[in-house]
Design a protein around this motif. Structure first.
Motif, PDB file in Angstrom:
ATOM      1  N   THR A 118       0.831  -1.201   0.000  1.00 45.90           N
ATOM      2  CA  THR A 118       0.000   0.000   0.000  1.00 45.90           C
ATOM      3  C   THR A 118       0.866   1.251   0.000  1.00 45.90           C
ATOM      4  O   THR A 118       0.631   2.200  -0.760  1.00 45.90           O
ATOM      5  CB  THR A 118      -0.895   0.000   1.257  1.00 45.90           C
ATOM      6  OG1 THR A 118      -1.648  -1.200   1.267  1.00 45.90           O
ATOM      7  CG2 THR A 118      -1.819   1.197   1.262  1.00 45.90           C
ATOM      8  N   GLU A 120       3.905   1.616  -0.981  1.00 50.26           N
ATOM      9  CA  GLU A 120       4.639   1.781  -2.231  1.00 50.26           C
ATOM     10  C   GLU A 120       3.728   2.387  -3.290  1.00 50.26           C
ATOM     11  O   GLU A 120       4.122   3.301  -4.018  1.00 50.26           O
ATOM     12  CB  GLU A 120       5.182   0.418  -2.672  1.00 50.26           C
ATOM     13  CG  GLU A 120       6.299   0.524  -3.677  1.00 50.26           C
ATOM     14  CD  GLU A 120       7.059  -0.782  -3.846  1.00 50.26           C
ATOM     15  OE1 GLU A 120       7.283  -1.483  -2.822  1.00 50.26           O
ATOM     16  OE2 GLU A 120       7.429  -1.111  -4.980  1.00 50.26           O
ATOM     17  N   GLN A 121       2.495   1.897  -3.328  1.00 43.42           N
ATOM     18  CA  GLN A 121       1.567   2.417  -4.321  1.00 43.42           C
ATOM     19  C   GLN A 121       1.224   3.882  -4.092  1.00 43.42           C
ATOM     20  O   GLN A 121       1.253   4.688  -5.017  1.00 43.42           O
ATOM     21  CB  GLN A 121       0.283   1.593  -4.301  1.00 43.42           C
ATOM     22  CG  GLN A 121       0.118   0.802  -5.570  1.00 43.42           C
ATOM     23  CD  GLN A 121      -1.019  -0.184  -5.480  1.00 43.42           C
ATOM     24  OE1 GLN A 121      -1.667  -0.337  -4.439  1.00 43.42           O
ATOM     25  NE2 GLN A 121      -1.258  -0.884  -6.568  1.00 43.42           N
ATOM     26  N   ALA A 124       4.143   6.053  -5.065  1.00 49.84           N
ATOM     27  CA  ALA A 124       4.290   6.144  -6.519  1.00 49.84           C
ATOM     28  C   ALA A 124       3.300   7.153  -7.079  1.00 49.84           C
ATOM     29  O   ALA A 124       3.655   8.013  -7.894  1.00 49.84           O
ATOM     30  CB  ALA A 124       4.067   4.776  -7.144  1.00 49.84           C
ATOM     31  N   ASP A 125       2.071   7.089  -6.605  1.00 52.02           N
ATOM     32  CA  ASP A 125       1.058   8.001  -7.133  1.00 52.02           C
ATOM     33  C   ASP A 125       1.421   9.447  -6.823  1.00 52.02           C
ATOM     34  O   ASP A 125       1.329  10.325  -7.680  1.00 52.02           O
ATOM     35  CB  ASP A 125      -0.316   7.663  -6.525  1.00 52.02           C
ATOM     36  CG  ASP A 125      -0.802   6.306  -7.007  1.00 52.02           C
ATOM     37  OD1 ASP A 125      -0.195   5.778  -7.958  1.00 52.02           O
ATOM     38  OD2 ASP A 125      -1.761   5.774  -6.422  1.00 52.02           O
ATOM     39  N   LEU A 127       4.371  10.820  -6.127  1.00 51.67           N
ATOM     40  CA  LEU A 127       5.538  11.291  -6.863  1.00 51.67           C
ATOM     41  C   LEU A 127       5.186  11.540  -8.325  1.00 51.67           C
ATOM     42  O   LEU A 127       5.630  12.512  -8.926  1.00 51.67           O
ATOM     43  CB  LEU A 127       6.681  10.278  -6.775  1.00 51.67           C
ATOM     44  CG  LEU A 127       7.471  10.308  -5.466  1.00 51.67           C
ATOM     45  CD1 LEU A 127       8.625   9.327  -5.543  1.00 51.67           C
ATOM     46  CD2 LEU A 127       8.003  11.709  -5.196  1.00 51.67           C
ATOM     47  N   ALA A 128       4.371  10.669  -8.885  1.00 55.32           N
ATOM     48  CA  ALA A 128       3.984  10.847 -10.283  1.00 55.32           C
ATOM     49  C   ALA A 128       3.284  12.187 -10.454  1.00 55.32           C
ATOM     50  O   ALA A 128       3.528  12.912 -11.419  1.00 55.32           O
ATOM     51  CB  ALA A 128       3.085   9.703 -10.713  1.00 55.32           C
ATOM     52  N   VAL A 132       7.896  13.653 -11.320  1.00 58.34           N
ATOM     53  CA  VAL A 132       9.230  13.082 -11.167  1.00 58.34           C
ATOM     54  C   VAL A 132       9.332  11.883 -12.077  1.00 58.34           C
ATOM     55  O   VAL A 132       8.572  10.932 -11.948  1.00 58.34           O
ATOM     56  CB  VAL A 132       9.463  12.649  -9.715  1.00 58.34           C
ATOM     57  CG1 VAL A 132      10.799  11.959  -9.597  1.00 58.34           C
ATOM     58  CG2 VAL A 132       9.408  13.855  -8.839  1.00 58.34           C
ATOM     59  N   LEU A 138      11.594   3.121  -6.424  1.00 60.66           N
ATOM     60  CA  LEU A 138      11.117   3.681  -5.166  1.00 60.66           C
ATOM     61  C   LEU A 138      11.826   3.055  -3.982  1.00 60.66           C
ATOM     62  O   LEU A 138      11.657   3.482  -2.853  1.00 60.66           O
ATOM     63  CB  LEU A 138       9.617   3.432  -5.029  1.00 60.66           C
ATOM     64  CG  LEU A 138       8.770   4.320  -5.922  1.00 60.66           C
ATOM     65  CD1 LEU A 138       7.328   3.862  -5.892  1.00 60.66           C
ATOM     66  CD2 LEU A 138       8.871   5.754  -5.422  1.00 60.66           C
TER      67      LEU A 138
END
Ligand SMILES: Nc1ncnc2c1ncn2[C@@H]1O[C@H](COP(=O)(O)OP(=O)(O)OP(=O)(O)O)[C@@H](O)[C@H]1O
Ligand SMILES: Nc1ncnc2c1ncn2[C@@H]1O[C@H](COP(=O)(O)OP(=O)(O)OP(=O)(O)O)[C@@H](O)[C@H]1O
Ligand SMILES: [Mg+2]
Ligand SMILES: [Mg+2]
Lengths: 274, 346, 419, 419, 274
Positions: A118, A120-121, A124-125, A127-128, A132, A138
């Protein structure tokens, strides 16, 4: 927008040993607004932020949050009130990876076990959303990140949470063109969602682009806190470099800016130079 | 936990001739005797004689040893009794004391080249000899043919360990030379550390493929470490082990048949002899001693009282208890009650 | 750009899952780049074992293999606790004598006072917790450097052991259960059973993790790698249990001696437990954070003082466990228990395994690997029969050699800027 | 703005020179702000001495004062060298036994081989340099952590001492000059003379510095403060020499005993020398830089490896000096020279004085002050007559108290953000 | 100005473990010119600088200095050639004061003794020239400095020496308005004095204000190195964010920019994301 500021400071003093860095500072941040805090290098902006977030104890002064007096003695207290800060000196744990840094102190769990997928997801969202694109993984330690990547991680970390006041200390200093645009847009979006945002920046274009109010520090004194629409670019620069500009700032009628307390002349550099 | 009541002599720091005795014990870990027995017996004697005294332990630290001596002289002792940690520091302390007009006694260990007025001791080489004789007796009893004997010596930095070894070597070396016994591994145990002793002995056993028939261990603690390894290999009782100090643990191991013998030093007598001399010299009197000992380094005959150590086997464990050196409670608790009864301890 | 496009470009987005081949290539280049994990310690161990086996064939016997575990157990256990303290960049010089104090409490409770073994064990561990709490309090709340606090502890605990031992006498530990810990073995069947359970558990965790991540669309290791890991563990455990189940009695007529020493599962369980705590709980995460950057941790709202106290508590409690094992092995407690080289060996074990003295870097497994290195050196040197002077010198040199294997294999890592 | 105006505004520009009053105010607010330098260690010392004097009046005699110096000399000398290693954030566990090895070499050369004392001293110091070079090489060039290298040294040197001593015997040192070092005193006149020279030298340096800076228009301390400093030093040295020149023989008929112990000027000269090296030469500057931020130092073009090797050389050489003093004090060398608590006390002395184990912070004076604390504790405890268990415990507790004076006085410093 | 560049790099490769950060990079810095090095966050600018100054060893590639091939294995080698660098991650010794940091590694002496008065004076003059007015004392530890003050110290440190090539990695990121202007002026002055200057910045206005040439890195590849007068603001931004712009950059004729070696498509993000 609203009448009572979310955070209000009154009469803040702060010294480091013999050096007085903040004197009698008043400051307010309103919900739904971006307040820009400007000042020359060494004016005391970062020190003020650290006083707000409980990193430094103050020598004197009051904190009002939502109109009620509060004590902030540690970053935990600040976090509990919903204050999130991006520090100028980032303060990331070099031995942890990006995800671990972003969730530090507020890890997600399933049971007592950390819920890595969770986190990590979510990382990722976020930072996106900050454009970046060069981060390879990650799970990279933050020590191996570039200056801009580190800054993005610090910003992402602060905006992950449901906070009420977000303070960003020179958040775009190391960022590229696209990333800077994203962060400014994010700042605006946060304020539009009803948060109080404090932005410290040396870039006047950015300040005028996103802020609703501007507060200017000069040698540790708050010389003006005014609506952005009531002031010009060159007036702000004058306030920053000389402490006064026309009717604003030091040695003018204190009632005017509402904050220009000190009456000391601008050149009385406190503390001798050795 | 004894204490401070002894140091009632601080006001004597300046005043000159009130008799006061300082005693420096060497350490508290190589043997239980110093703090457990010597201190107790010496205090009793000094109290009985009504002299002031100060008993300190250098805790195995040479430099602390000298510091304590300095402090005692500062505190105004008139007689100083030391158990040296090594002859060098011992000599430095004795010489300094003498130069300040303080009388000195070597207790238990002779300071080579030193200047002590008297020497009171057990003969450490004799202790080693008893251990060597005891081991060969037990090996004979077991009827082992050309047994392999392993040495578990004391600390390599302890001069007494060297003396013990000289003693048992003098008994066993001829047997090795005549091929009556075979010499097994021979190792020192740093700081008399029992945990290290266990590892060292375990490795000896591995190295020889289990062929060790007798263990000459320098004291009861090391002996117990060897026994714990033998037990693990179910060899306890089959391999005789020696010891020293007649500790409750050692005596229990003897009663259980795991340990062959220990050496009992009647410390009460040693302490008595020493305190008599100390009280006398502290008061500025002179006393005759039955013997003298030649200092091989200084070449001087030191007036001495030498006591004899005594070997303890299963049969005479009761003597130690009868002597009051250890109590029956300490030895005969729990599973040992029956063994005690068998050995005639009541 | 639409949001989806941004997301696709973003760092966490789904790229094609790595294949077995790419995984192996990645590993190789990671190793060549200096990110080598446990490799150097393992390499050092292999070198040491080879040398000793050549010099003394008796080194390579089942009996010696079994001895290794019991000989190294106490130091390893203390080192495991020290890892926590070192992770914060602190030091605990008192851990050795803390284990001595706990062992002395154990012996007093079980032998002098005559309580059953579990009461004694509890008393020892409670003592450890109390010691750790005091040390941690002095370090975290009063602000005295841990070196000074634990140096004071080093002295004071030495005295307390002496006082508990009535100034120097040994206390025997004869309780069957306590003695069994370091001296008895599991039955061969039980050994196999435990190994099987361990492998099955590991497999379950690994496969479950793989499934969850795959289901979420996150990057996963190829399934073949997961199976290879499980197989590797099974192989190692199987071989170890097999060897330890060989008969190692000197004389089968007198008695039979085989099976996994009881300390082995104890260490294994503690290793798994503390690894879990460090890697999979917030607490562990916070320990690393405080060790990496205390100020950043504080700013993240972590209660730094609480973490600092807690690591001392863990360290002293593990020292208590180490003390219990030492008491069991020696069948007695003496004033030197936990003294002499125990502390330096334990810190050395952690450091050799790869834990940094500056904090933020280390694993509990390091302590076990480093502990193994120390135990192998001690064990091997014991077979050599050197005189004590020579023995000290050779031990030092061997230690250095084992460490330089590590240094050389980490060389590249500095060259590539990962430090 | 003209250039001159910029200059006037600039940070180095001439502001009105501080007055005596502003200087004192500044000092007070610096202290209140936590920038307290040697104050806590001095405070700790004062507290300790007061307590001991009350409990044992004999503590406060001239004889005891003189004893203090010789008792603490060896540990202090070793601690002075350790400061350099600690300044880099490294550790040298082998310093104790390195001093033992050097002492053993000394004894062998002077007693067994019969060379004159200066050859022996030279041999001992050369041994120290050689030891330091090897340790430094292993740390800096091979890259093994200093904890592991010096742990190996700790073991190996212990063995070497044993080998040099032929397993358990000891070697006497009877050379007059060597014995004098720790056991004889300067004549009273010479003591006064040296003190006068020291004060004069200090005054010259301070006044010259004041003149140069004033001439350049840089900020200077007010001249009154400079004179106060000089006066303070004169007072302290004068009082010390006066007390040490009192008769302290127990029995004046047998012998007279007075004067400054010879080790005192030795320590003083080394203190001044190493302080000069650290504060006034580029080498010292580079040591601090490497300790503060190794990477920054490297980027500034400093040869980091050379600095790292050099501090080990200094440390081991000072250990050699310490070993010589210890041999002199004991009139002999035995296999335990430099063993037992010497190392921990030496590191403890440096740390109590205020040197950080993390590098970058510390002074040679710290080692001397911390060494004094350790010596006073040892000295005072020696007057108490506790049994060994109690003595260990009380020593630990006293050490902790001395350190907590420091912790409390540094409290504010954290509160104000200077750490 | 001059035909042979002062520093020329050819075919530089650099990986950290499995991650390749620089691939086949060519770069040149000419005396008397300011070369701006631009690129997105994480493009590899700082890594390239660290390769030049000998902090990182390169995996492949040549260095030419004054037209002669050289080896730079450590910062000492770089300093010996006359290369001075202001690093993005400043690298100051927090336990030393401002003067000590500025002269670190090149202390002034009188005899073997450090010549503190001279150093203090030189430091004061240099800092004054950079419009730093809030520093209380030159004997302050740099740990107590504000972000901008730290950056100024790092810049002052690099320009104190008679060097031939000065590289500044985002030198103005934390600086105020006046200080930024001073630094840009300084950069121009250095180049006018015949030094080669490399300036890394995310601020396009600054880049166009002072630079003679612009080199653009994109994902570790040098996509263009052209005269500032030959390129527009928006073209540079395109190069930074997409790696190509019209005839320049990736997948265009390599001859054009002289440096666009790689032919890989822009979106082939090297190294998998985990
Ligand atoms: N811990 C400290 N001790 C002493 N002085 C300090 C400390 N921290 C900051 N200062 C001083 O306080 C002043 C204000 O610093 P601060 O970091 O708040 O400035 P700033 O406004 O954030 O400047 P910048 O724009 O450069 O970031 C500076 O002159 C600085 O030297
Ligand atoms: N030591 C390292 N180990 C692994 N990867 C690294 C390391 N140093 C840098 N990187 C990676 O190399 C890439 C380039 O980093 P670099 O610092 O050169 O970027 P940059 O162009 O300076 O960016 P910025 O504008 O943000 O400063 C980044 O993706 C970074 O994550
Ligand atoms: Mg700031
Ligand atoms: Mg960069």
């Amino acid at each position: 927008m609203s009448a009572t500021p979310l955070l209000e400071l009154r009469g803040i003093d702060k010294s480091f040993g013999p050096v007085q860095v903040l004197r009698d500072v008043a400051f307010a941040a309103h919900p739904g607004e971006v307040t820009a805090l400007v000042g020359d290098n060494g004016a005391g902006k970062s020190t003020l932020v650290k006083c707000i977030s409980g990193i430094y104890p103050t020598d004197a002064g009051e904190f009002l949050f939502d109109g009620r007096p509060v004590n902030i003695n540690s970053p935990r207290d600040a976090a509990a009130l919903g204050i999130e800060v991006v520090y100028q000196d980032l303060a990331l744990c070099d031995n942890l990876d990006i995800v671990q840094n972003m969730f530090l102190g507020r890890e997600k769990h399933s049971g007592i076990v950390l819920d890595e997928p969770t986190m990590e997801q979510m990382a990722a969202d976020t930072l996106a959303g900050l454009s970046v694109r060069t981060v390879k993984s990650l799970r990279q330690h933050v020590s191996s990140l570039s200056g801009g990547q580190r800054q993005t991680v610090a910003i992402a970390k602060a905006v992950l949470w449901n906070s009420r006041l977000v303070i960003l200390d020179e958040p775009t200093a190391a960022l590229g063109v696209a990333q800077t645009a994203q962060v400014l847009e994010l700042v605006r979006r946060l304020a539009d969602n009803g948060l109080a945002v404090v932005l410290i920046s040396h870039n006047m274009n950015d300040v005028f682009a996103v802020s609703d109010r501007i507060a200017a520090l000069y040698l540790g004194q708050m010389v003006a806190q005014v609506k952005t629409t009531d002031i010009t670019h060159s007036q702000v620069v004058e306030l920053i470099t000389a402490g006064r500009s026309g009717g604003l700032g030091l040695a003018a009628e204190p009632a005017n800016g509402g904050n220009g307390h000190g009456a000391e002349p601008a050149d009385s550099n406190p503390g001798g130079v050795r | 936990a004894c204490g401070d009541e002894s140091g009632s002599g601080d006001q004597a720091g300046g005043s000159d001739k009130a008799p006061k005795i300082g005693v420096i014990l060497p350490d508290s870990k190589s043997s239980a005797r110093w703090e457990g027995a010597d201190r107790k017996f010496l205090e009793e004697a000094f109290k009985a004689a009504g002299v002031q005294y100060d008993i300190q332990n250098a805790l195995g630290d040479k430099s602390a040893f000298q510091t304590i001596a300095d402090q005692m002289i500062t505190n105004g002792v008139t007689a100083l009794m030391i158990v040296n940690l090594d002859s060098g520091t011992g000599k430095a302390v004795l010489d300094k004391a003498k130069s300040q007009g303080v009388a000195t006694i070597d207790y238990d260990r002779l300071t080579l080249g030193g200047s002590a007025t008297y020497y009171v001791s057990f003969d450490n080489e004799a202790v080693g000899k008893l251990q060597g004789e005891g081991l060969s007796k037990c090996l004979t009893d077991k009827g082992v043919k050309s047994p392999v004997v392993a040495y578990l010596n004391g600390s390599p930095t302890d001069n007494n360990a060297t003396l013990f070894k000289n003693g048992y070597d003098s008994v066993l070396k001829p047997k090795f030379d005549s091929k009556e016994y075979a010499k097994g591994p021979d190792q020192n145990v740093p700081e008399w550390d029992n945990a290290q002793a266990a590892t060292i002995f375990e490795q000896m056993l591995t190295q020889t493929g289990g062929k060790i028939d007798g263990v000459l261990s320098a004291n009861d603690g090391l002996g117990n470490a060897a026994i714990s390894v033998l037990k693990k290999n179910k060899l306890n009782g089959k391999v005789p082990v020696t010891g020293q100090d007649a500790t409750p643990q050692g005596l229990q191991n003897i009663l259980a048949g795991d340990q062959c013998m220990t050496v009992y030093k009647a410390i009460r007598e040693e302490a008595k002899a020493a305190s008599d001399l100390a009280i006398a010299v502290a008061k500025g009197e002179k006393k005759e001693t039955p013997q003298t000992v030649k200092d091989p380094e200084g070449g001087r005959d030191v007036p001495a009282v030498l006591l004899t150590p005594k070997p303890i086997y299963k049969e005479n464990v009761k003597d130690v208890i009868a002597d009051g050196f250890v109590t029956k409670d300490e030895v005969c608790g729990g599973a040992y009650a029956k063994l005690c009864a068998d050995a005639g301890i009541s | 750009m639409t949001t989806t496009v941004v997301h696709k470009d973003g760092p966490g987005a789904g790229t094609p899952p790595p294949t077995l081949g790419s995984h192996v290539r990645n590993y190789v280049s990671r190793v060549r780049g200096g990110d080598i994990g446990a490799l150097p310690a393992v390499l050092g161990l292999v070198v040491l074992c080879t040398v000793f086996s050549i010099m003394r064939p008796s080194f390579l016997t089942a009996g010696n293999f079994a001895n290794l575990f019991t000989q190294g157990a106490a130091v390893t256990l203390i080192a495991m606790g020290l890892v926590f303290v070192l992770l914060l960049g602190e030091i605990d010089l008192s851990a050795g004598f803390a284990s001595g104090v706990c062992a002395a409490v154990l012996a007093n409770v079980v032998t002098v006072l005559g309580y059953p073994w579990y009461v004694a064990v509890l008393a020892a561990i409670v003592t450890g917790v109390a010691i750790g709490t005091s040390l941690g309090f002095l370090v975290a709340k009063i602000g005295i450097p841990s070196f000074v606090v634990t140096l004071a502890g080093f002295l004071a605990f030495q005295g307390i052991v002496l006082m508990l031992m009535e100034e120097g006498t040994n206390i025997s530990v004869r309780d069957e259960v306590l003695v069994a810990i370091a001296n008895r073995n599991l039955s061969p069947v039980l050994g196999w059973l435990l190994a099987a359970v361990a492998v099955a558990g590991y497999a379950a965790v690994q496969l479950l993790r793989h499934r969850t991540r795959a289901a979420r669309g996150l990057v996963t290791d190829p399934i073949a790698v997961v199976f290879a890991r499980i197989g590797g563990l099974a192989l190692i455990l199987g071989a170890a249990v097999f060897i330890l189940n060989l008969e190692r009695s000197r004389n089968i007529v007198i008695s039979s001696l085989k099976g996994v020493p009881i300390v082995v599962p104890i260490i294994a369980v503690l290793l798994v437990f503390w690894t879990f705590v460090l890697q999979r709980t917030s607490y562990g995460r916070h320990v690393y954070a405080v060790g990496g950057n205390k100020e950043a941790a504080r700013r993240a709202g972590i209660d730094v003082d609480r973490i600092r106290i807690s690591v001392f508590v863990i360290c002293s409690s593990m020292a208590a466990v180490g003390g219990i094992v030492a008491a069991s092995r020696a069948n007695s407690v003496d004033p030197n228990t936990g003294g002499s080289n125990v502390l330096l060996y334990a810190v050395g074990a952690a450091v050799i395994g790869g834990t940094s003295l500056f904090g933020g870097k280390g694993r509990v497994l390091d302590a076990v690997l480093g502990g193994a290195v120390v135990a192998v050196i001690d064990n091997g040197m014991g077979l050599m029969g050197y005189s004590s002077g020579v023995k000290y010198v050779v031990t030092g040199v061997v230690l250095l050699l084992a460490a330089s294997v590590d240094a050389f294999s980490r060389r590249r890592s500095t060259a590539t800027g990962n430090r």
